[in-house]
Enzyme design. Sequence first.
Site, mmCIF file in Angstrom:
data_model
loop_
_atom_site.group_PDB
_atom_site.id
_atom_site.type_symbol
_atom_site.label_atom_id
_atom_site.label_comp_id
_atom_site.label_asym_id
_atom_site.label_seq_id
_atom_site.Cartn_x
_atom_site.Cartn_y
_atom_site.Cartn_z
ATOM 1 C CE LYS A 1 -41.043 34.270 -3.629
ATOM 2 N NZ LYS A 1 -40.996 33.341 -2.410
ATOM 3 C CD GLU B 1 -33.974 36.862 -0.333
ATOM 4 O OE1 GLU B 1 -33.529 35.873 0.437
ATOM 5 O OE2 GLU B 1 -34.530 36.373 -1.479
ATOM 6 C CE LYS C 1 -36.770 28.351 6.494
ATOM 7 N NZ LYS C 1 -36.152 29.758 7.019
ATOM 8 N N GLY D 1 -32.892 31.039 4.463
ATOM 9 C CA GLY D 1 -32.670 30.377 3.140
ATOM 10 C C GLY D 1 -31.360 30.822 2.690
ATOM 11 N NE ARG D 2 -31.359 37.173 3.573
ATOM 12 C CZ ARG D 2 -32.723 37.199 3.793
ATOM 13 N NH1 ARG D 2 -33.568 36.050 3.294
ATOM 14 N NH2 ARG D 2 -33.133 37.931 4.713
ATOM 15 C CD GLU E 1 -39.565 30.602 -8.862
ATOM 16 O OE1 GLU E 1 -40.299 30.021 -7.874
ATOM 17 O OE2 GLU E 1 -39.302 31.867 -9.050
ATOM 18 C CG HIS F 1 -8.968 42.819 -19.629
ATOM 19 N ND1 HIS F 1 -7.986 43.417 -20.384
ATOM 20 C CD2 HIS F 1 -8.526 41.824 -18.797
ATOM 21 C CE1 HIS F 1 -6.771 42.909 -19.835
ATOM 22 N NE2 HIS F 1 -6.975 42.199 -18.778
#
Length: 537
Positions: free
Chosen positions: A505, A354, A207, A268-269, A213, A385
Amino acid sequence: MNNRLTESTAWKALEMHFRELRDLSLRTMFVQDPGRSERFSVKDQGILFDYSKHRITDQTLSLLFQLAGERGLAEKIEAMFSGEKINITENRAVLHTALRAPKGSAIMVDGHNVVPDIHEVLEKMAGFSNQIRSGAWKGYTGKPIRNIVNIGIGGSDLGPVMAYEALKFYTQRNLTFRFVSNIDGSDFTEAVHDLQAEETLFIVASKTFTTLETMTNARTARSWLLEKLQNGQAVARHFVALSTNEKEVSEFGIDTRNMFGFWDWVGGRYSMDSAIGLSTMIAIGPDNFYSMLEGFHRMDEHFRHTPFERNIPVIMGLLGIWYIDFFGAMTQAILPYDNYLKRFPAYLQQLTMESNGKYVTLDGERADYNTGAVYWGEPGTNGQHSFYQLIHQGTSLIPCDFIGFRTSLNPLPLHQDYLVANMIAQGEALAFGKSADEVKKENVPDSLVPHKVFEGNRPSSTFFMEKLTPEYLGKLVAMYEHAVYTQGVVWGINPFDQMGVELGKVLAMKIIPELQDVQKAVSHDGSTNNLIRYYRG
Ligand code: F6P
């Protein structure tokens, strides 16, 4: 209306009601009220939402609806859909719902109808997707693209990778998809190790187009490509960008004709159905992508127009509040009984945590109640399990969402019956358990009886649908998006910013040069200094 949540009439009534209800068991509730499963379920949008195995009565629900009313939920829903700037800390509208609005509709942001812009991008995405899928788009050496690598992180990765996995059945199988997110060089290296550069397209999804990253991975990808193809002009045929930031895209060296845009009012999400969904569209084709959007839109309409008593996301959100704030449950398990939904819990972690992981209210005060729960989960039956032991017999109360489908996309003999039987059985076992008397009737030695008792009274919702299609995936995602908003409204927090990710950050940017230059003085606390020195060797 009193602005303090814990002083509202409904909240106080819920506190009293909780004291009366907390010791009531689901066993008793079902015996005393055999009709509760009909009353406490909604069939809408092709979804059976059974919430009867929750520790609620009619009174609980009516108080929760009253709470939603006192917090102005109906008005706040309308405010979101109509483009009011409800993201007050960033002074932005919140309009992921516009991304799936039908072509002819009008949604205004600052006096401008954004729907035609959205459809223009969708059409550009469809044209590009068709070119890749048909082999018409050629790489620099003239070969068709066979590999698509999405580089992004957070919402620019989790949505695309979740949707790709969820809809794999519908994907074009001669194309290979990879998703690179982590700054760890192993992620990129493993993603491309068996790919031919001349057949590979990188989709740089960000965005902001400034995320450390993503930009680091994108630069590494460009070097990798240039090293293999030995010509700077290759970038134009092998890189496209998904972003709101045209300036950064062009500075990176991607031709803005190869950019697919979106807008600051898409979080973003909340962006998997924007241009961020390009990899999804290439994988499943434009028609399937449009039917996913249709699913989103139908759930939007349901959320916007259905009375709270039959409104799936509203009920989900309020049930979450009931457990988090009154029972003190701090986690919520997401348990899809469909292997294709294996990344769905991870996707929901960002969406929910978030958004609602905040202790500061819209008034800038500290909330004196619990907010966002920890979301986690794995597909059934695998989780059975592994961690279900703790859900059944652990000391914490963990509400569960079971998500299942009647029809398998891959109907092998027996598998689907076994899968669905397990999903239904887990909800039954959690709710009703197994008493000491029942255990004793099985001739269990006395010393083992306490170990074999299931106290039950553990709540769950079941979402049952026909088949995992693109349309149902859209509905499922929108359903959780709106449950998140419902909770944010009641808690009086802003689900649409994410200031809590910033500090780490900033500190990392300070630490990077300290790791790179062993002479550089370090001036943190003792522990941080120690870690930096250890890395320096
Ligand atoms: O750091 C958190 C975050 O801002 C998320 O909200 C977002 O989805 C992710 O980073 C990626 O951001 P971008 O798409 O701008 O690279």
